[in-house]
Design an enzyme around this catalytic site. Structure first.
Site, mmCIF file in Angstrom:
data_model
loop_
_atom_site.group_PDB
_atom_site.id
_atom_site.type_symbol
_atom_site.label_atom_id
_atom_site.label_comp_id
_atom_site.label_asym_id
_atom_site.label_seq_id
_atom_site.Cartn_x
_atom_site.Cartn_y
_atom_site.Cartn_z
ATOM 1 N N ASP A 424 70.506 8.470 62.201
ATOM 2 C CA ASP A 424 70.975 7.103 61.997
ATOM 3 C C ASP A 424 71.747 6.743 63.277
ATOM 4 O OD1 ASP A 424 71.778 4.715 60.647
ATOM 5 O OD2 ASP A 424 73.734 5.630 60.347
ATOM 6 N N ASP A 622 73.471 6.420 53.698
ATOM 7 C CA ASP A 622 72.200 7.093 53.945
ATOM 8 C C ASP A 622 71.834 8.125 52.881
ATOM 9 O OD1 ASP A 622 71.738 5.802 56.490
ATOM 10 O OD2 ASP A 622 73.385 7.001 57.248
#
Length: 725
Positions: A424, A622
């Protein structure tokens, strides 16, 4: 489903541990059972709380049957076996340390002294019979006395276990082998082999205990006390007795016992126990401080904001101590292998004793019985069932020392095969600390008015971008003035404020509502603002790349990682700039939350069967991707509850370069584990072949048992020597 944890104080037999786990797992009231030999902990999962007492009692009976000397106690509870009369409940022990430092340690030390005295006396008798006595009858008597002194305890254990239906354990095999040697008149060898066996067992036990202590010392961050202020006085209490809102005092050299906020004083904290980093951290009034850190100077007064059970240090301890319960596939395989290995060797030994004398001309029963007895000695798989769990748990401990928390041996094993790392962007490769760098009105509104409208649009946001706009606005935001708040996933926010319809979000939000706006060329995250259906202007928010992100990519490439990928919801322009500076192979930008999972799925479809995909995120937004990846790593930073919950591995200091360190530790652990497997099995197979061919003797067989186990344990301890990477 409820989880029950039992401490098994004094459990030193790895083979018995495997049997206990197997039998407890087969209990009707127990759904699943895992025994962590390294921490001497039995974990039972039950579906019905009403069966709790039955499960504990049945498990205790099994332990007492297989290992009568083991003291069973429930974590945060009382002892559950026959030795409870040793403590009347008045001692100061609590929780998992119950009876761990009082009677148990003293009893073990006393037993060790007795064993050593008996061993020395038996060895002296053996030397006397071998060197100074010539009469055969007198010699036999002296050897029998020596055998009883050295091996009497082993014989008694074997007889007890036989009455309980436990055959083919190490004690039984040694007794059969040595008494068999007496039967074929190999008196000196029978005694010598028992002496060698007992000496090996003593060294092996010492090595196992040292290994356990070394592992525990790596995680020795539990605070012993808290200095709490009550009625204007400083009182020393257990950290678990301190309530939220109370104030504690931490003096130089003391551990911070609970999480809180510094209310007075300032100083430098040693955070190495949590992050693996020796670099000190300066703290001042109103800053958050975490339990487990050590005050290097200055007296700190801290207002507690979490109970001890919810504190950072408590969660880390619980996480690492329970990591050994999630066993690696290699460990599971060895446990299964051990169940079949011993019976197979015992059956082969029986055939070896009987068949050759009947079918080979000139072969004698004495000769082949001796070979069969030597075969029996080699049949115990202790070297494997002891060293493999210690190896994985040692790897987890070494990772913890480097500020990397691995939740289980299964994840440590999976890390070694990583060939793709997916990142990410925000909070992972970048600092996630957003700051407004430009406010530009492109309408009749002033820049201040534009910022005000954007701040009210972001009034309910917890996202770093929204918070940065609110911080830049710098005034109180009255949420009561906000009407018709609507968050449009992947686009932005729609509200009514001060009678005006306001949109704040990315370029996709503008297009969705058919608002004409030119895309800005500025580098950074752009928040476009529209008022009453007309484009009003934009705000630029910039994020800073972490110092070691580029270093992380180079380290991963050096380890043979084939591809690095970055996923982000940010604009393509921003994503490309970050990707170029950091050095990732592939970047996917402007993704909605669900798109990240889809990209991971695409990578899965194209990967090798044995290769693993690792995803690295901030542990907050996430969770779905962390769960889908083979291994999920959270860059959650110290104290991030969401990170600890979501991921398989947690990097405690937010540095991406630690990912390479985690893979290095995993690979070194794997190498040492397989060294032990190959060495242990290799030596046993060689000795078995030599013995069967008449080229080996019982001495070599004992080395293949306790000698190999000792070497394997010492080799496993090398993992703990991993220095700061």
């Amino acid at each position: 489903m409820e989880e029950i944890k039992l401490n098994l104080k004094g459990l030193d037999c790895a083979g018995c541990a495997a049997k206990i786990e197997d039998k407890v797992g087969k209990l009707e009231v127990v759904k699943e059972a895992v025994l962590n030999f390294s921490t001497q902990t039995l974990i039972m999962k039950i579906e019905n709380k009403e069966n709790r007492d039955e499960a504990i009692n049945e498990a205790t009976k099994i332990v007492n049957t297989l290992e009568p000397d083991v003291i069973v106690s429930e974590q945060n509870g009382n002892q559950k076996n026959k030795n409870t009369d040793k403590c009347n409940g008045g001692c100061s022990c609590t929780g998992e340390h119950h009876h761990g430092h009082d009677h148990g340690a003293e009893d073990e030390e006393e037993d060790s002294k007795k064993k050593l005295i008996m061993l020395i006396a038996g060895a002296a008798a053996y030397v006397t019979g071998l060197a100074f006595i010539n009469n055969e009858t007198a010699k036999l008597i002296v050897f029998v006395i020596a055998y009883i002194l050295v091996g009497g305890e082993v014989v008694l254990k074997a007889l007890k276990n036989i009455t309980k239906g436990q055959i083919f354990d190490e004690n039984f095999l040694m007794v059969v082998a040595t008494i068999g040697a007496f039967a074929i008149k190999e008196y000196p060898e029978a005694v010598a082999v028992m002496i060698f066996y007992q000496v090996g067992e003593m060294f092996q036990d010492k090595a196992v205990n040292n290994s356990r202590r070394s592992i525990k010392s790596l995680m020795d961050i539990r605070p012993d006390f808290a200095n709490v202020i009550r009625d204007g006085k400083e009182v020393r209490v257990s950290p678990s007795e301190v309530a939220i809102g109370e104030e504690i005092v931490v003096k130089p050299g003391e551990k911070i016992p609970l999480d809180g906020v510094l209310v007075s004083g300032s100083g430098v904290l040693d955070t190495s126990a949590l992050t693996g980093e020796s670099l000190p951290r300066e703290v001042d009034v109103n800053e958050s401080v975490l339990s487990g850190c050590i005050s290097k100077n200055g007296v700190l007064r801290i207002k507690v904001n979490k109970e001890f059970g919810e504190s950072t240090v408590s969660k880390i301890l619980d996480l690492v101590q329970n990591a050994g319960n999630k066993k690696a596939e290699t460990e599971k395989f060895i446990t299964k292998f051990a169940r079949y290995y011993t019976p197979a060797v015992v059956i082969t030994a029986a055939l070896l004793a009987v068949v050759p004398p009947l079918v080979i001309s000139g072969a004698t029963f004495d000769q082949w019985i001796y070979r069969a007895l030597s075969f029996l000695v080699v049949s115990c798989p202790c070297a494997l069932v002891i060293s493999i769990p210690l190896g994985f748990f040692g790897g987890i401990g070494a990772a913890s020392k480097n500020g990397i928390l691995v939740k289980g041996g299964n994840y440590l094993e999976a890390l070694k095969n990583v060939d793709s790392v997916v990142f990410d962007k925000t909070g992972t490769l970048t600092k996630g600390v957003f700051k407004v760098t430009e406010v530009k009105s492109e309408s009749d509104l002033s820049n201040d008015q534009l910022l005000e409208y954007a701040a009210y649009a972001e009034s309910y946001s917890n996202h770093p971008i929204g918070l940065s706009i609110i911080n830049e606005y710098g005034k109180d935001v009255d949420k009561d003035k906000v009407r018709d708040y609507e968050e449009i996933s992947g686009h932005g926010i729609k509200i009514v404020y001060d009678g005006k319809h306001i949109l704040a979000g990315n370029i996709k939000l503008m297009k969705r509502f058919n608002i004409v706006s030119g895309e800005t060329e500025s580098i950074g995250t752009v928040v476009y603002v529209a008022v009453d259906g007309e484009y009003a202007g934009h705000i630029i928010i910039s994020d800073e790349i972490k110092e070691d992100s580029a270093k992380a990519m180079k380290s991963l490439k050096a380890l043979g990682v084939k591809r690095t990928v970055m996923l982000t919801g940010d604009s393509r322009k921003v994503a490309d700039v970050v990707a170029e500076k950091v050095g990732v192979d592939k970047v996917y930008s402007e993704l909605l939350p669900g798109d990240k999972v889809n990209k991971i799925e695409e990578l899965f479809r194209g990967k090798d069967e044995k290769a693993n995909i690792l995803f690295v995120g901030d542990g907050i937004n996430d969770a779905p991707v962390l769960a889908r990846a083979d291994v999920g790593i959270a860059m959650g930073g110290i104290g991030s509850d969401a990170a600890i919950e979501a991921a398989d591995v947690i990097i405690m200091n937010d540095e991406p370069s630690k990912i390479a360190d985690a893979i290095k530790i995993a690979r070194k652990t794997n190498r040492i584990v397989w060294q032990n497997i190959i060495f242990s099995l290799g030596v046993k197979v060689v000795i078995l072949v030599l013995v069967a061919a008449g080229l080996g003797n019982m001495w070599e067989a004992v080395f293949a048992d306790v000698g190999v186990a000792l070497i394997a344990v010492l080799n496993a301890m090398r993992i703990l020597k991993i220095k700061k990477l």
